[in-house]
Write a protein that holds these residues in place. Structure first.
Motif, short mmCIF file in Angstrom:
data_model
loop_
_atom_site.label_atom_id
_atom_site.label_comp_id
_atom_site.label_asym_id
_atom_site.label_seq_id
_atom_site.Cartn_x
_atom_site.Cartn_y
_atom_site.Cartn_z
N GLY A 156 0.82 -1.20 0.00
CA GLY A 156 0.00 0.00 0.00
C GLY A 156 0.85 1.25 0.00
N ASN A 157 0.19 2.39 -0.21
CA ASN A 157 0.86 3.70 -0.09
C ASN A 157 -0.17 4.73 0.35
N ARG A 158 0.24 5.99 0.46
CA ARG A 158 -0.70 7.02 0.90
C ARG A 158 -1.80 7.23 -0.14
N GLN A 159 -2.93 7.70 0.35
CA GLN A 159 -4.09 7.90 -0.53
C GLN A 159 -3.78 8.85 -1.68
N ALA A 173 10.67 3.17 -5.22
CA ALA A 173 10.25 3.71 -3.92
C ALA A 173 11.38 4.46 -3.24
N ASP A 174 11.01 5.44 -2.42
CA ASP A 174 11.97 6.14 -1.57
C ASP A 174 12.09 5.44 -0.21
N LEU A 175 11.00 4.80 0.23
CA LEU A 175 10.97 4.15 1.53
C LEU A 175 10.02 2.96 1.45
N ILE A 176 10.43 1.84 2.05
CA ILE A 176 9.60 0.64 2.11
C ILE A 176 9.56 0.17 3.56
N VAL A 177 8.36 0.12 4.14
CA VAL A 177 8.21 -0.21 5.55
C VAL A 177 7.46 -1.52 5.69
N PHE A 178 7.99 -2.42 6.51
CA PHE A 178 7.26 -3.65 6.83
C PHE A 178 7.70 -4.14 8.20
N ASN A 179 6.96 -5.09 8.75
CA ASN A 179 7.17 -5.45 10.15
C ASN A 179 8.25 -6.52 10.32
N LEU A 184 17.54 -2.78 -2.33
CA LEU A 184 16.56 -1.99 -1.58
C LEU A 184 16.93 -1.77 -0.12
N LYS A 185 17.95 -2.45 0.37
CA LYS A 185 18.28 -2.40 1.79
C LYS A 185 18.35 -0.99 2.37
N PRO A 186 18.97 -0.01 1.69
CA PRO A 186 19.03 1.35 2.27
C PRO A 186 17.66 2.03 2.40
N LYS A 187 16.66 1.52 1.68
CA LYS A 187 15.33 2.13 1.70
C LYS A 187 14.38 1.46 2.68
N ILE A 188 14.81 0.37 3.29
CA ILE A 188 13.91 -0.45 4.10
C ILE A 188 13.93 -0.03 5.57
N VAL A 189 12.72 0.05 6.13
CA VAL A 189 12.54 0.26 7.57
C VAL A 189 11.67 -0.87 8.09
N ARG A 190 12.15 -1.61 9.09
CA ARG A 190 11.35 -2.67 9.69
C ARG A 190 10.93 -2.24 11.09
N THR A 191 9.66 -2.43 11.41
CA THR A 191 9.11 -1.95 12.67
C THR A 191 8.29 -3.04 13.35
N THR A 192 7.65 -2.67 14.44
CA THR A 192 6.67 -3.54 15.08
C THR A 192 5.44 -3.64 14.16
N PRO A 193 4.60 -4.66 14.34
CA PRO A 193 3.41 -4.79 13.49
C PRO A 193 2.50 -3.57 13.51
N THR A 194 2.42 -2.88 14.64
CA THR A 194 1.54 -1.71 14.73
C THR A 194 2.21 -0.43 14.28
N GLY A 195 3.50 -0.50 13.96
CA GLY A 195 4.23 0.72 13.60
C GLY A 195 4.51 0.90 12.13
N GLY A 255 5.37 10.58 5.80
CA GLY A 255 6.38 10.80 4.77
C GLY A 255 5.91 11.75 3.68
N LYS A 256 6.84 12.16 2.86
CA LYS A 256 6.55 13.08 1.76
C LYS A 256 6.97 12.51 0.40
N GLY A 257 7.71 11.41 0.45
CA GLY A 257 8.24 10.85 -0.79
C GLY A 257 7.37 9.73 -1.34
N ASN A 258 7.97 8.92 -2.19
CA ASN A 258 7.28 7.78 -2.79
C ASN A 258 7.44 6.60 -1.85
N ASP A 259 6.59 6.56 -0.83
CA ASP A 259 6.75 5.62 0.27
C ASP A 259 5.73 4.48 0.16
N LEU A 260 6.19 3.26 0.49
CA LEU A 260 5.35 2.07 0.39
C LEU A 260 5.33 1.33 1.72
#
Length: 252
Positions: A112-115, A135-141, A162-173, A181-186
């Motif tokens: 998904g991405n922003r509306q 993508a500029d940023l890819i977030v997954f848990n 893609l490693k520099p663009k990846i952020v891994r978080t908790t499931p709720t984060g 974000g302001k970029g092309n974030d997924l």
């Protein structure tokens, strides 16, 4: 004539009051602790259950590892809904009953991405790859659905790129970094959560054999004082109307 009407009205009122009292007396409260990806779908299913039975269900959501820990630490519940391997562990520890473990739902992984962001086509592996590389940023848990997405990146051959663009978080984060974000974030995650999170739109499921589904089973705890009601609740989860409500929320 008026006296007769008054007597009839009194009888109707009394019958209604007795029916309401009976329903109140028979209503039962149960507590269900469920894996969090099922929250959008299970909430709707439980609403149907309440309407039909007048029983009340207290819902608590947490990722399966946290649900397992809560139950093992002594938290009271009547029904637990988790992935089958966690149900196995809880059975071995004596916290849930052995026996049948019906599969109540499957949840897929999507993107998904922003509306207000472009509606990318990810219906094939090649199209998904192009979208991810742009993508500029890819977030997954950091739990099972996130690992399924990480495996898809490996199979696409772009995990290291893609490693520099990846952020891994908790499931709720997973949604916060994308929404702010302001970029092309997924964001990658379970389809029901992506589809029902305000400000996020679902681009689609991971295509073809890149898809990996999470399976959920419902089990009765050994310390429940409402075993019959808990078992009937699980039966309701398998009903056609429950299946329809699950499907409408992205689970199947």
């Amino acid at each position: 004539m008026n006296a007769k009407r008054k007597r009839i009205g009194l009888h109707v009122l009394l019958a209604g009051s007795l029916s309401l009292f009976a329903a109140t007396v028979q209503a039962v409260d149960i507590k269900v602790i469920s894996d969090s990806p099922l929250e959008p779908a299970l909430t709707k299913v439980v609403d149907l259950y309440r309407q039909q039975t007048h029983n009340q269900v207290s819902l608590v959501f947490d990722p399966s590892p946290a649900v397992k820990k809560r139950i093992e630490n002594g938290e009271a519940a009547d029904v637990v809904i988790v992935q089958p391997d966690f149900a196995d562990d809880l059975t071995k520890s004596g916290n849930v009953s052995a026996g049948d473990r019906p599969i109540i739902a499957h949840v897929g992984v999507g993107l998904g991405n922003r509306q207000d962001s472009p509606a990318y086509d990810i219906s094939s592996a090649d199209k998904l790859k192009v979208t991810l590389l742009g993508a500029d940023l890819i977030v997954f848990n950091s739990v099972k659905s996130g690992q399924a997405f990480a495996d898809a990146l490996e199979r696409l051959g772009i995990a290291d790129t893609l490693k520099p663009k990846i952020v891994r978080t908790t499931p709720t984060g997973i949604f916060g970094p994308v929404l702010s974000g302001k970029g092309n974030d997924l964001v990658a995650g379970t389809i029901p959560l992506i589809a029902t999170t305000p400000g996020i739109k679902l681009l689609g499921p991971l295509p073809g054999d890149l898809q990996s589904t999470l399976t959920y089973t419902a089990v009765v705890t050994t310390n429940t004082s409402q075993r019959d009601t808990a078992e009937r609740f699980i039966e309701f989860l398998l009903s056609p109307q429950a299946k329809e409500a699950f499907a409408a929320s992205g689970a199947r």
